[in-house]
Each structure stands twice: as C-alpha cells, then as structure tokens.
Design a protein around this motif. Structure first.
Motif, PDB file in Angstrom:
ATOM      1  N   THR A   1      -9.618   5.362   0.798  1.00 30.41           N
ATOM      2  CA  THR A   1     -11.011   5.417  -0.266  1.00 30.41           C
ATOM      3  C   THR A   1     -12.530   6.028   0.831  1.00 30.41           C
ATOM      4  O   THR A   1     -12.716   7.206   0.125  1.00 30.41           O
ATOM      5  CB  THR A   1     -11.585   3.893  -0.539  1.00 30.41           C
ATOM      6  OG1 THR A   1     -10.474   2.899  -0.565  1.00 30.41           O
ATOM      7  CG2 THR A   1     -12.932   3.460  -1.008  1.00 30.41           C
ATOM      8  N   LEU A   2     -11.381   5.856   2.099  1.00 32.82           N
ATOM      9  CA  LEU A   2     -13.643   6.522   2.374  1.00 32.82           C
ATOM     10  C   LEU A   2     -12.828   8.678   2.358  1.00 32.82           C
ATOM     11  O   LEU A   2     -14.113   9.311   2.223  1.00 32.82           O
ATOM     12  CB  LEU A   2     -13.304   6.593   4.129  1.00 32.82           C
ATOM     13  CG  LEU A   2     -13.836   7.261   5.071  1.00 32.82           C
ATOM     14  CD1 LEU A   2     -15.515   6.728   5.416  1.00 32.82           C
ATOM     15  CD2 LEU A   2     -13.835   7.253   6.147  1.00 32.82           C
ATOM     16  N   VAL A   3     -12.236   9.059   2.829  1.00 33.50           N
ATOM     17  CA  VAL A   3     -11.558  10.287   2.881  1.00 33.50           C
ATOM     18  C   VAL A   3     -11.845  11.089   1.178  1.00 33.50           C
ATOM     19  O   VAL A   3     -11.951  12.158   1.106  1.00 33.50           O
ATOM     20  CB  VAL A   3     -10.405  10.744   2.988  1.00 33.50           C
ATOM     21  CG1 VAL A   3      -9.985  11.895   2.859  1.00 33.50           C
ATOM     22  CG2 VAL A   3     -10.050  10.099   4.649  1.00 33.50           C
ATOM     23  N   THR A   4     -11.054   9.813  -0.136  1.00 37.96           N
ATOM     24  CA  THR A   4     -11.920  10.611  -1.859  1.00 37.96           C
ATOM     25  C   THR A   4     -13.360  10.394  -1.457  1.00 37.96           C
ATOM     26  O   THR A   4     -12.959  11.627  -2.395  1.00 37.96           O
ATOM     27  CB  THR A   4     -10.545   9.844  -1.982  1.00 37.96           C
ATOM     28  OG1 THR A   4     -11.229   8.155  -2.080  1.00 37.96           O
ATOM     29  CG2 THR A   4      -9.232  10.575  -1.449  1.00 37.96           C
ATOM     30  N   ASN A   5     -13.839   9.269  -0.913  1.00 41.06           N
ATOM     31  CA  ASN A   5     -15.462   9.172  -1.739  1.00 41.06           C
ATOM     32  C   ASN A   5     -16.091  10.049  -1.079  1.00 41.06           C
ATOM     33  O   ASN A   5     -17.186  10.361  -1.389  1.00 41.06           O
ATOM     34  CB  ASN A   5     -15.924   7.455  -1.717  1.00 41.06           C
ATOM     35  CG  ASN A   5     -14.690   6.956  -2.462  1.00 41.06           C
ATOM     36  OD1 ASN A   5     -13.939   7.471  -3.478  1.00 41.06           O
ATOM     37  ND2 ASN A   5     -15.096   5.875  -2.018  1.00 41.06           N
ATOM     38  N   SER A   6     -15.239  10.765   0.081  1.00 37.69           N
ATOM     39  CA  SER A   6     -16.685  11.112   1.437  1.00 37.69           C
ATOM     40  C   SER A   6     -16.586  12.999   0.608  1.00 37.69           C
ATOM     41  O   SER A   6     -17.082  13.777   0.592  1.00 37.69           O
ATOM     42  CB  SER A   6     -16.431  11.694   3.353  1.00 37.69           C
ATOM     43  OG  SER A   6     -16.885   9.786   2.510  1.00 37.69           O
TER      44      SER A   6
ATOM     45  N   THR B   1     -21.812  16.061   8.567  1.00 34.65           N
ATOM     46  CA  THR B   1     -20.280  15.844   9.079  1.00 34.65           C
ATOM     47  C   THR B   1     -18.983  15.688   7.737  1.00 34.65           C
ATOM     48  O   THR B   1     -18.271  15.798   8.901  1.00 34.65           O
ATOM     49  CB  THR B   1     -20.913  14.879  10.126  1.00 34.65           C
ATOM     50  OG1 THR B   1     -20.895  13.648   9.541  1.00 34.65           O
ATOM     51  CG2 THR B   1     -22.063  15.190  11.145  1.00 34.65           C
ATOM     52  N   ARG B   2     -19.881  15.607   7.083  1.00 33.77           N
ATOM     53  CA  ARG B   2     -18.930  15.811   5.756  1.00 33.77           C
ATOM     54  C   ARG B   2     -17.353  16.928   5.892  1.00 33.77           C
ATOM     55  O   ARG B   2     -17.076  17.077   5.312  1.00 33.77           O
ATOM     56  CB  ARG B   2     -18.732  15.125   4.691  1.00 33.77           C
ATOM     57  CG  ARG B   2     -19.721  13.902   4.658  1.00 33.77           C
ATOM     58  CD  ARG B   2     -19.909  13.436   3.009  1.00 33.77           C
ATOM     59  NE  ARG B   2     -21.165  12.442   3.232  1.00 33.77           N
ATOM     60  CZ  ARG B   2     -22.018  12.445   1.921  1.00 33.77           C
ATOM     61  NH1 ARG B   2     -21.710  13.148   0.621  1.00 33.77           N
ATOM     62  NH2 ARG B   2     -22.598  10.887   2.243  1.00 33.77           N
ATOM     63  N   ALA B   3     -18.066  18.100   6.553  1.00 40.51           N
ATOM     64  CA  ALA B   3     -17.619  19.161   6.712  1.00 40.51           C
ATOM     65  C   ALA B   3     -16.090  18.740   7.254  1.00 40.51           C
ATOM     66  O   ALA B   3     -14.872  19.766   7.429  1.00 40.51           O
ATOM     67  CB  ALA B   3     -17.866  20.345   6.818  1.00 40.51           C
ATOM     68  N   LEU B   4     -15.943  18.060   8.326  1.00 40.97           N
ATOM     69  CA  LEU B   4     -14.890  17.249   9.502  1.00 40.97           C
ATOM     70  C   LEU B   4     -14.249  16.834   8.704  1.00 40.97           C
ATOM     71  O   LEU B   4     -12.536  16.272   8.535  1.00 40.97           O
ATOM     72  CB  LEU B   4     -15.775  16.582  10.321  1.00 40.97           C
ATOM     73  CG  LEU B   4     -16.475  16.875  11.059  1.00 40.97           C
ATOM     74  CD1 LEU B   4     -16.657  15.612  12.067  1.00 40.97           C
ATOM     75  CD2 LEU B   4     -15.631  17.812  11.772  1.00 40.97           C
TER      76      LEU B   4
END
Length: 154
Positions: free
Chosen positions: A149-154, A97-100
């Motif tokens: 942080t969530l967007v950059t780490n995933s 799901t990280r492709a989202l």
C-alpha cells in the motif's frame, strides 16, 4: 528580535547512530529498561523528523534508508509495522523523497565511495528504497500489505 539558528548536525548524527544501536541492543538485552530506551529513541526520531520546521533532504533520506534497513532485521512484526508507518509519514511530509520509490537507472547509480560513516556523507539520495521490495515479501501478511500500500500510494 533576532532568530536563533541552531545546527542540529551533531544531534541528528547521534540519533542516526542510536537508531542502529538500539535495534540490536534491544534484541541482545531483552529487558524492560532496554525497551524503554528504545521507545525514547523512537519518539526522539519521530519528533526530530516529523515536527521540525526545516530538515535537509539528504538527512531525511539517510534516516529513511536506516529505518528501512533496521526494519528488515526486526524480530517482531509490530516493530516492523511501526517502522513502515514512520516511513510512510516521512514520505508524505517530504514529498521530494518519493523519488526513492522509483527503481530506474537514474536512481541506482552510486559508487562505493559514496557510503561513509557520517549521516550527511552517504550517497543514499541516489539509491532507491530497495528494502521496501524485500519487505513486500515479509512473512507477516499485515507487513507485506502495508508495504505494498505504501509503495503504490506514494
């Protein structure tokens, strides 16, 4: 022994509907019973999504989108932070799901006909999590830094 296979579509659909219903019922009622019900729904969603052995990718994406959408409407930053935390855990648990998080042309092509009322019929698996881009601009500094942080780490 034989394995027992249970289709959880009806349960997941009801949880999907209750997520939206409880967000707005909590705001309208504002009493302690509504808060307890909302807490129970949140716990059920967490248990269903994080601790189930097998979960369909489209259902996970639908829940991710609904949680992000509801977090845009949360009146207090604590609810938004808890939603962001759950989204982060879901992105860790379901790596596909990280492709989202990628906002490119391949992920943004979808039609109006893809969006139906059922949790399994949404075309959300082709639409990026644009709600996170809006939450980066949240007025509360902890919310915006958590989303970044969530967007950059995933």
């Amino acid at each position: 022994g034989k394995a027992l296979n249970i289709d959880t579509l009806r349960f997941d659909t009801r949880l999907y509907e209750m997520l939206l219903d409880q967000k707005f019922a909590l705001r309208a009622a504002g009493d302690e019973e509504a808060r307890e019900t909302a807490g129970a729904v949140a716990k059920a969603i967490q248990m269903a999504l994080l601790y189930r052995r097998v979960m369909d990718r489209k259902r996970v994406i639908n829940f991710l989108k609904r949680i992000c959408m509801c977090s845009l409407h949360d009146s207090c930053s604590e609810e938004t932070l808890s939603s962001i935390h759950l989204v982060g855990r879901l992105l860790q648990r379901y790596v596909s799901t990280r492709a989202l998080l990628v906002n490119d042309e391949a992920n943004t092509i979808y039609s109006f006909g893809d969006f139906e009322n059922s949790a399994d019929l949404h075309g959300k698996d082709t639409c990026p999590l644009w709600e996170l881009a809006l939450l980066k601009q949240h007025y509360h500094p902890h919310v915006s830094s958590s989303v970044t942080t969530l967007v950059t780490n995933s």
